[in-house]
Design a protein around this motif. Sequence first.
Motif, PDB file in Angstrom:
ATOM      1  N   UNK A   1     -16.189  -7.522   4.971  1.00 53.82           N
ATOM      2  CA  UNK A   1     -17.382  -7.002   6.041  1.00 53.82           C
ATOM      3  C   UNK A   1     -17.494  -5.702   5.678  1.00 53.82           C
ATOM      4  N   UNK A   2     -16.799  -5.173   5.619  1.00 52.10           N
ATOM      5  CA  UNK A   2     -16.225  -3.430   5.123  1.00 52.10           C
ATOM      6  C   UNK A   2     -17.420  -3.088   3.803  1.00 52.10           C
ATOM      7  N   UNK A   3     -19.123  -2.434   4.458  1.00 51.82           N
ATOM      8  CA  UNK A   3     -19.656  -2.483   3.426  1.00 51.82           C
ATOM      9  C   UNK A   3     -19.259  -1.227   2.544  1.00 51.82           C
ATOM     10  N   UNK A   4     -20.281  -1.092   1.464  1.00 45.50           N
ATOM     11  CA  UNK A   4     -19.380  -0.027   0.374  1.00 45.50           C
ATOM     12  C   UNK A   4     -20.605   0.736   1.434  1.00 45.50           C
ATOM     13  N   UNK A   5     -20.012   2.298   1.064  1.00 47.43           N
ATOM     14  CA  UNK A   5     -21.206   2.921   1.777  1.00 47.43           C
ATOM     15  C   UNK A   5     -20.021   4.293   1.850  1.00 47.43           C
ATOM     16  N   UNK A   6     -20.582   5.745   2.664  1.00 46.35           N
ATOM     17  CA  UNK A   6     -19.739   6.570   3.397  1.00 46.35           C
ATOM     18  C   UNK A   6     -19.374   6.378   4.626  1.00 46.35           C
ATOM     19  N   UNK A   7     -17.948   6.819   4.654  1.00 45.03           N
ATOM     20  CA  UNK A   7     -16.848   6.459   6.060  1.00 45.03           C
ATOM     21  C   UNK A   7     -15.957   7.871   5.938  1.00 45.03           C
ATOM     22  N   UNK A   8     -15.242   7.974   6.827  1.00 42.51           N
ATOM     23  CA  UNK A   8     -15.039   8.984   7.131  1.00 42.51           C
ATOM     24  C   UNK A   8     -13.051   7.919   6.694  1.00 42.51           C
ATOM     25  N   UNK A   9     -11.660   8.595   6.003  1.00 44.20           N
ATOM     26  CA  UNK A   9     -10.555   8.071   5.378  1.00 44.20           C
ATOM     27  C   UNK A   9      -9.775   8.802   6.440  1.00 44.20           C
ATOM     28  N   UNK A  10      -8.557   8.065   6.966  1.00 45.89           N
ATOM     29  CA  UNK A  10      -8.224   8.268   7.476  1.00 45.89           C
ATOM     30  C   UNK A  10      -6.453   8.003   6.805  1.00 45.89           C
ATOM     31  N   UNK A  11      -5.542   8.785   6.245  1.00 43.58           N
ATOM     32  CA  UNK A  11      -4.586   8.719   4.822  1.00 43.58           C
ATOM     33  C   UNK A  11      -3.399   9.299   6.117  1.00 43.58           C
ATOM     34  N   UNK A  12      -2.519   8.219   6.397  1.00 39.69           N
ATOM     35  CA  UNK A  12      -1.696   7.949   7.209  1.00 39.69           C
ATOM     36  C   UNK A  12      -0.513   7.589   6.804  1.00 39.69           C
ATOM     37  N   UNK A  13       0.825   8.838   5.626  1.00 43.32           N
ATOM     38  CA  UNK A  13       1.817   8.568   5.104  1.00 43.32           C
ATOM     39  C   UNK A  13       2.825   8.237   6.836  1.00 43.32           C
ATOM     40  N   UNK A  14       4.208   7.743   5.565  1.00 42.78           N
ATOM     41  CA  UNK A  14       6.002   7.942   6.082  1.00 42.78           C
ATOM     42  C   UNK A  14       6.219   9.774   5.280  1.00 42.78           C
ATOM     43  N   UNK A  15       6.739  10.251   6.249  1.00 42.63           N
ATOM     44  CA  UNK A  15       6.846  11.963   5.806  1.00 42.63           C
ATOM     45  C   UNK A  15       8.180  11.444   5.313  1.00 42.63           C
ATOM     46  N   UNK A  16       7.912  10.523   3.768  1.00 44.55           N
ATOM     47  CA  UNK A  16       9.172  11.153   3.033  1.00 44.55           C
ATOM     48  C   UNK A  16       9.634  12.382   2.044  1.00 44.55           C
ATOM     49  N   UNK A  17      10.426  12.457   1.119  1.00 37.56           N
ATOM     50  CA  UNK A  17      10.858  13.753   0.267  1.00 37.56           C
ATOM     51  C   UNK A  17      10.764  12.689  -0.977  1.00 37.56           C
ATOM     52  N   UNK A  18       9.555  12.396  -1.410  1.00 36.85           N
ATOM     53  CA  UNK A  18       9.466  11.089  -2.594  1.00 36.85           C
ATOM     54  C   UNK A  18       8.699  11.682  -2.960  1.00 36.85           C
ATOM     55  N   UNK A  19       7.892  11.021  -4.215  1.00 38.47           N
ATOM     56  CA  UNK A  19       7.049  10.908  -4.819  1.00 38.47           C
ATOM     57  C   UNK A  19       6.182  10.435  -4.131  1.00 38.47           C
ATOM     58  N   UNK A  20       6.521   9.019  -3.448  1.00 37.72           N
ATOM     59  CA  UNK A  20       5.288   8.107  -2.904  1.00 37.72           C
ATOM     60  C   UNK A  20       6.282   8.130  -1.712  1.00 37.72           C
ATOM     61  N   UNK A  21       5.380   7.142  -1.166  1.00 31.33           N
ATOM     62  CA  UNK A  21       5.661   6.888   0.387  1.00 31.33           C
ATOM     63  C   UNK A  21       4.102   5.800   0.298  1.00 31.33           C
ATOM     64  N   UNK A  22       5.027   4.859   1.771  1.00 30.79           N
ATOM     65  CA  UNK A  22       4.116   3.800   1.902  1.00 30.79           C
ATOM     66  C   UNK A  22       3.013   4.339   3.006  1.00 30.79           C
ATOM     67  N   UNK A  23       2.486   3.741   3.042  1.00 35.82           N
ATOM     68  CA  UNK A  23       0.775   4.595   3.809  1.00 35.82           C
ATOM     69  C   UNK A  23      -0.012   3.200   3.998  1.00 35.82           C
TER      70      UNK A  23
ATOM     71  N   UNK B   1       1.025  -1.010  -0.186  1.00 35.50           N
ATOM     72  CA  UNK B   1      -0.364  -0.125  -0.102  1.00 35.50           C
ATOM     73  C   UNK B   1       0.700   1.043   0.240  1.00 35.50           C
ATOM     74  N   UNK B   2       0.105   1.832  -0.774  1.00 37.95           N
ATOM     75  CA  UNK B   2       1.086   3.370  -1.051  1.00 37.95           C
ATOM     76  C   UNK B   2       0.476   4.390  -1.505  1.00 37.95           C
ATOM     77  N   UNK B   3       0.927   5.460  -0.918  1.00 34.24           N
ATOM     78  CA  UNK B   3       0.275   6.873  -1.288  1.00 34.24           C
ATOM     79  C   UNK B   3       0.918   7.538  -2.623  1.00 34.24           C
ATOM     80  N   UNK B   4       1.079   8.184  -3.631  1.00 34.76           N
ATOM     81  CA  UNK B   4       1.546   8.782  -4.565  1.00 34.76           C
ATOM     82  C   UNK B   4       0.772  10.330  -4.384  1.00 34.76           C
TER      83      UNK B   4
END
Length: 249
Positions: free
Chosen positions: A218-240, A75-78
């Motif tokens: 078991x996570x049903x479709x619908x509305x949620x709040x999402x928290x995206x946690x990343x490592x503070x990499x100075x890079x185009x992407x970080x594991x998240x 899992x990574x966020x870019x």
Amino acid sequence: MKATIETNSKKYKIDLKKPLDISIPLQASESNVNAWYQDAPKIEPVKDEDWVGSVAQGSSVNFNNIFFNPHAHGTHTECVGHITKKVHSINQNLKQFFFLAEVVTVAPEKLDDDFVISKKQLQFALGNKKREALVIRTIPNMTDKTSKQYSNTNPTYLLEEAAIYLREKGVKHLLIDLPSVDKEKDEGKLLAHHAFWNTAGRPRLDATITEFIFVPNNVLDGTYFLNIQIAPFENDASPSKPVLYQILE
């Protein structure tokens, strides 16, 4: 531990003690999820002459080096820096971490020799809903997604029209349970990446794409709040570590 969040003049309640983790952990194993023709990640103790950074081998501490590629090994966020000449860092551009999100399940459509996610499918899934973040779960949704070796398998991808639709609808954070929003071998066109980040116009520096998630059934479709946690990499992407919170009635 319950919290009330107000957004768009509406209040929502969530329970911070009940997170729904949709990340895939990284492990030093051949069974670690993998793509883009990379070797498995490594986690191994530092060795310096006779000293080994392992308590099991006589050291006072565990002191490991970790070798991995964020795009290939979980899992990574870019950010847009993934596809631009100019350096853009995920750490510098992702400054907000909580978002109102919609979880949708999509059955990929057959298109020639590929399976794709189309604009029409996303229009049907989202309807009139306006969300900052969209979490796409594809089916079939088996646990082998957490260990699959994707290289040379031509995984499902997002059509350019679908990415344009999400951009125009105002989705800033796109999360998907695949190695990429684009076709594995597309001659470097990366149509969905470019369309979502609007690189042909004013690039959306604060928009992100998170790949290689896993949304349990078991996570049903619908509305949620999402928290995206990343490592503070100075890079185009970080594991998240994206985490969902169910909205309480």
